[in-house]
Motif scaffolding. Structure first.
Motif, PDB file in Angstrom:
ATOM      1  N   VAL A  53       0.837  -1.200   0.000  1.00 30.37           N
ATOM      2  CA  VAL A  53       0.000   0.000   0.000  1.00 30.37           C
ATOM      3  C   VAL A  53       0.874   1.253   0.000  1.00 30.37           C
ATOM      4  CG1 VAL A  53      -1.668   1.326   1.370  1.00 30.37           C
ATOM      5  CG2 VAL A  53      -1.987  -1.132   1.024  1.00 30.37           C
ATOM      6  N   ASP A  54       1.926   1.281   0.800  1.00 34.47           N
ATOM      7  CA  ASP A  54       2.819   2.444   0.838  1.00 34.47           C
ATOM      8  C   ASP A  54       3.445   2.702  -0.528  1.00 34.47           C
ATOM      9  OD1 ASP A  54       2.261   2.759   3.526  1.00 34.47           O
ATOM     10  OD2 ASP A  54       4.189   1.940   4.211  1.00 34.47           O
ATOM     11  N   ARG A  55       3.887   1.652  -1.180  1.00 35.95           N
ATOM     12  CA  ARG A  55       4.505   1.809  -2.497  1.00 35.95           C
ATOM     13  C   ARG A  55       3.485   2.282  -3.530  1.00 35.95           C
ATOM     14  NH1 ARG A  55       8.443  -3.124  -3.887  1.00 35.95           N
ATOM     15  NH2 ARG A  55       8.628  -1.893  -5.784  1.00 35.95           N
ATOM     16  N   LEU A  56       2.266   1.750  -3.470  1.00 34.59           N
ATOM     17  CA  LEU A  56       1.233   2.174  -4.411  1.00 34.59           C
ATOM     18  C   LEU A  56       0.860   3.643  -4.201  1.00 34.59           C
ATOM     19  CD1 LEU A  56      -1.084  -0.967  -4.355  1.00 34.59           C
ATOM     20  CD2 LEU A  56       0.414  -0.250  -6.237  1.00 34.59           C
ATOM     21  N   ARG A  57       0.758   4.061  -2.951  1.00 32.14           N
ATOM     22  CA  ARG A  57       0.388   5.452  -2.655  1.00 32.14           C
ATOM     23  C   ARG A  57       1.497   6.433  -3.022  1.00 32.14           C
ATOM     24  NH1 ARG A  57      -2.310   4.174   3.075  1.00 32.14           N
ATOM     25  NH2 ARG A  57      -4.352   3.581   2.314  1.00 32.14           N
ATOM     26  N   ALA A  58       2.727   5.970  -3.033  1.00 30.60           N
ATOM     27  CA  ALA A  58       3.867   6.848  -3.286  1.00 30.60           C
ATOM     28  C   ALA A  58       4.144   7.080  -4.764  1.00 30.60           C
ATOM     29  CB  ALA A  58       5.121   6.274  -2.619  1.00 30.60           C
ATOM     30  N   HIS A  59       3.557   6.285  -5.632  1.00 32.37           N
ATOM     31  CA  HIS A  59       3.891   6.390  -7.053  1.00 32.37           C
ATOM     32  C   HIS A  59       2.784   7.091  -7.833  1.00 32.37           C
ATOM     33  CE1 HIS A  59       5.199   5.364 -11.076  1.00 32.37           C
ATOM     34  NE2 HIS A  59       6.381   5.156 -10.530  1.00 32.37           N
ATOM     35  N   PRO A  60       3.161   8.003  -8.763  1.00 39.80           N
ATOM     36  CA  PRO A  60       2.142   8.738  -9.528  1.00 39.80           C
ATOM     37  C   PRO A  60       1.192   7.841 -10.335  1.00 39.80           C
ATOM     38  CG  PRO A  60       4.348   9.583 -10.012  1.00 39.80           C
ATOM     39  CD  PRO A  60       4.507   8.411  -9.097  1.00 39.80           C
ATOM     40  N   PHE A  61       1.650   6.704 -10.806  1.00 36.75           N
ATOM     41  CA  PHE A  61       0.779   5.823 -11.591  1.00 36.75           C
ATOM     42  C   PHE A  61      -0.303   5.170 -10.752  1.00 36.75           C
ATOM     43  CE2 PHE A  61       4.326   4.800 -14.864  1.00 36.75           C
ATOM     44  CZ  PHE A  61       4.037   5.972 -15.549  1.00 36.75           C
ATOM     45  N   THR A  62      -0.058   5.032  -9.451  1.00 33.64           N
ATOM     46  CA  THR A  62      -0.991   4.273  -8.617  1.00 33.64           C
ATOM     47  C   THR A  62      -1.515   5.061  -7.418  1.00 33.64           C
ATOM     48  OG1 THR A  62       0.942   3.294  -7.526  1.00 33.64           O
ATOM     49  CG2 THR A  62      -0.116   1.996  -9.261  1.00 33.64           C
ATOM     50  N   GLY A 104     -10.285   1.100  -7.894  1.00 36.55           N
ATOM     51  CA  GLY A 104      -9.724   1.902  -8.968  1.00 36.55           C
ATOM     52  C   GLY A 104      -8.565   1.270  -9.715  1.00 36.55           C
ATOM     53  N   PHE A 105      -8.328  -0.002  -9.493  1.00 37.27           N
ATOM     54  CA  PHE A 105      -7.242  -0.667 -10.207  1.00 37.27           C
ATOM     55  C   PHE A 105      -7.626  -0.895 -11.663  1.00 37.27           C
ATOM     56  CE2 PHE A 105      -5.727  -1.419  -6.037  1.00 37.27           C
ATOM     57  CZ  PHE A 105      -4.375  -1.658  -6.145  1.00 37.27           C
ATOM     58  N   THR A 106      -6.634  -0.805 -12.514  1.00 35.64           N
ATOM     59  CA  THR A 106      -6.786  -1.117 -13.935  1.00 35.64           C
ATOM     60  C   THR A 106      -5.944  -2.353 -14.213  1.00 35.64           C
ATOM     61  OG1 THR A 106      -4.860   0.179 -14.566  1.00 35.64           O
ATOM     62  CG2 THR A 106      -6.983   1.350 -14.485  1.00 35.64           C
ATOM     63  N   SER A 107      -5.972  -2.842 -15.421  1.00 33.70           N
ATOM     64  CA  SER A 107      -5.121  -3.983 -15.777  1.00 33.70           C
ATOM     65  C   SER A 107      -3.660  -3.678 -15.471  1.00 33.70           C
ATOM     66  CB  SER A 107      -5.268  -4.323 -17.263  1.00 33.70           C
ATOM     67  OG  SER A 107      -6.586  -4.694 -17.544  1.00 33.70           O
ATOM     68  N   SER A 108      -3.217  -2.487 -15.825  1.00 33.96           N
ATOM     69  CA  SER A 108      -1.815  -2.105 -15.609  1.00 33.96           C
ATOM     70  C   SER A 108      -1.460  -2.030 -14.129  1.00 33.96           C
ATOM     71  CB  SER A 108      -1.522  -0.753 -16.257  1.00 33.96           C
ATOM     72  OG  SER A 108      -1.737  -0.819 -17.631  1.00 33.96           O
ATOM     73  N   THR A 109      -2.341  -1.420 -13.334  1.00 32.09           N
ATOM     74  CA  THR A 109      -2.016  -1.296 -11.914  1.00 32.09           C
ATOM     75  C   THR A 109      -2.138  -2.637 -11.201  1.00 32.09           C
ATOM     76  OG1 THR A 109      -4.250  -0.437 -11.491  1.00 32.09           O
ATOM     77  CG2 THR A 109      -2.468   1.174 -11.713  1.00 32.09           C
ATOM     78  N   LYS A 113       0.771  -4.297  -9.078  1.00 31.27           N
ATOM     79  CA  LYS A 113       0.551  -4.827  -7.718  1.00 31.27           C
ATOM     80  C   LYS A 113       1.166  -6.210  -7.577  1.00 31.27           C
ATOM     81  CE  LYS A 113      -3.245  -6.911  -6.556  1.00 31.27           C
ATOM     82  NZ  LYS A 113      -2.981  -8.202  -5.965  1.00 31.27           N
ATOM     83  N   TYR A 114       0.943  -7.068  -8.572  1.00 25.52           N
ATOM     84  CA  TYR A 114       1.493  -8.418  -8.492  1.00 25.52           C
ATOM     85  C   TYR A 114       3.016  -8.413  -8.561  1.00 25.52           C
ATOM     86  CZ  TYR A 114      -3.103 -10.494  -8.522  1.00 25.52           C
ATOM     87  OH  TYR A 114      -4.373 -10.853  -8.179  1.00 25.52           O
ATOM     88  N   LEU A 115       3.580  -7.541  -9.364  1.00 23.23           N
ATOM     89  CA  LEU A 115       5.043  -7.455  -9.432  1.00 23.23           C
ATOM     90  C   LEU A 115       5.630  -6.951  -8.117  1.00 23.23           C
ATOM     91  CD1 LEU A 115       5.461  -6.115 -13.074  1.00 23.23           C
ATOM     92  CD2 LEU A 115       5.913  -8.436 -12.229  1.00 23.23           C
ATOM     93  N   ILE A 116       4.954  -5.986  -7.492  1.00 26.05           N
ATOM     94  CA  ILE A 116       5.404  -5.503  -6.180  1.00 26.05           C
ATOM     95  C   ILE A 116       5.309  -6.631  -5.158  1.00 26.05           C
ATOM     96  CG2 ILE A 116       4.866  -3.932  -4.272  1.00 26.05           C
ATOM     97  CD1 ILE A 116       3.992  -1.890  -6.456  1.00 26.05           C
ATOM     98  N   LEU A 117       4.220  -7.403  -5.204  1.00 25.28           N
ATOM     99  CA  LEU A 117       4.077  -8.534  -4.278  1.00 25.28           C
ATOM    100  C   LEU A 117       5.209  -9.537  -4.447  1.00 25.28           C
ATOM    101  CD1 LEU A 117       0.279  -9.374  -4.293  1.00 25.28           C
ATOM    102  CD2 LEU A 117       1.647  -8.425  -2.452  1.00 25.28           C
ATOM    103  N   ILE A 118       5.528  -9.852  -5.669  1.00 23.31           N
ATOM    104  CA  ILE A 118       6.628 -10.791  -5.916  1.00 23.31           C
ATOM    105  C   ILE A 118       7.920 -10.242  -5.325  1.00 23.31           C
ATOM    106  CG2 ILE A 118       8.095 -11.773  -7.735  1.00 23.31           C
ATOM    107  CD1 ILE A 118       5.465 -11.976  -9.430  1.00 23.31           C
ATOM    108  N   GLU A 119       8.164  -8.971  -5.549  1.00 20.68           N
ATOM    109  CA  GLU A 119       9.385  -8.358  -5.013  1.00 20.68           C
ATOM    110  C   GLU A 119       9.398  -8.368  -3.483  1.00 20.68           C
ATOM    111  OE1 GLU A 119      11.235  -3.961  -4.850  1.00 20.68           O
ATOM    112  OE2 GLU A 119      10.608  -4.642  -6.845  1.00 20.68           O
TER     113      GLU A 119
END
Length: 140
Positions: A53-62, A104-109, A113-119
């Protein structure tokens, strides 16, 4: 069987359809491995959800997505389970998917999210995993 929308299938065809996807993606062995380490992963659920959630809130795309931490916490057990591919599994995953879309998630977001989870999980497992023996350290 031609790939179609899972939800447009009759109920009796949904589980076989999920089985075919699992076969194509070769996910079952990975689900078994993740189920084996569930006990070690559970203490990190909240940390991973918070970092996501912190990473998603910090990035302009998400930045525009809603709070998905509660949704994420509710589906986390599915990531560390060898699930039966049945109607209940399908409905639970559909509820989570709907919640992501409502946030509000789109296919891209969702992909992000899944890539961030993997990381994030890779970072956690790097500390838990004994590379030489191929097992989680506390299982050795």
């Amino acid at each position: 069987m031609r790939a179609r929308n899972l939800f447009s299938l009759p109920e009796n065809e949904q589980a076989p359809y999920l089985e075919l996807w699992a076969e194509l993606l070769q996910t079952k062995p990975h689900w078994k491995t993740l189920a084996e380490v569930r006990e070690q992963a559970e203490p990190y659920y909240a940390e991973v959800a918070r970092r996501l959630v912190d990473r998603l809130r910090a990035h302009p795309f998400t930045q525009g997505v809603g709070d998905i931490e509660p949704v994420f916490m509710s589906v986390m057990p599915y990531y560390f389970n060898d699930p039966p591919l049945d109607r209940e599994y399908l409905l639970n995953r559909a509820r989570a998917g709907r919640a992501y879309l409502e946030a509000g998630f789109t296919s891209s977001t969702l992909i992000a999210k899944y890539l961030i989870l993997i990381e994030e999980w890779s970072r956690i497992f790097a500390g838990l995993f004994d590379r030489e023996r191929g097992r989680v350290k506390s299982y050795v």
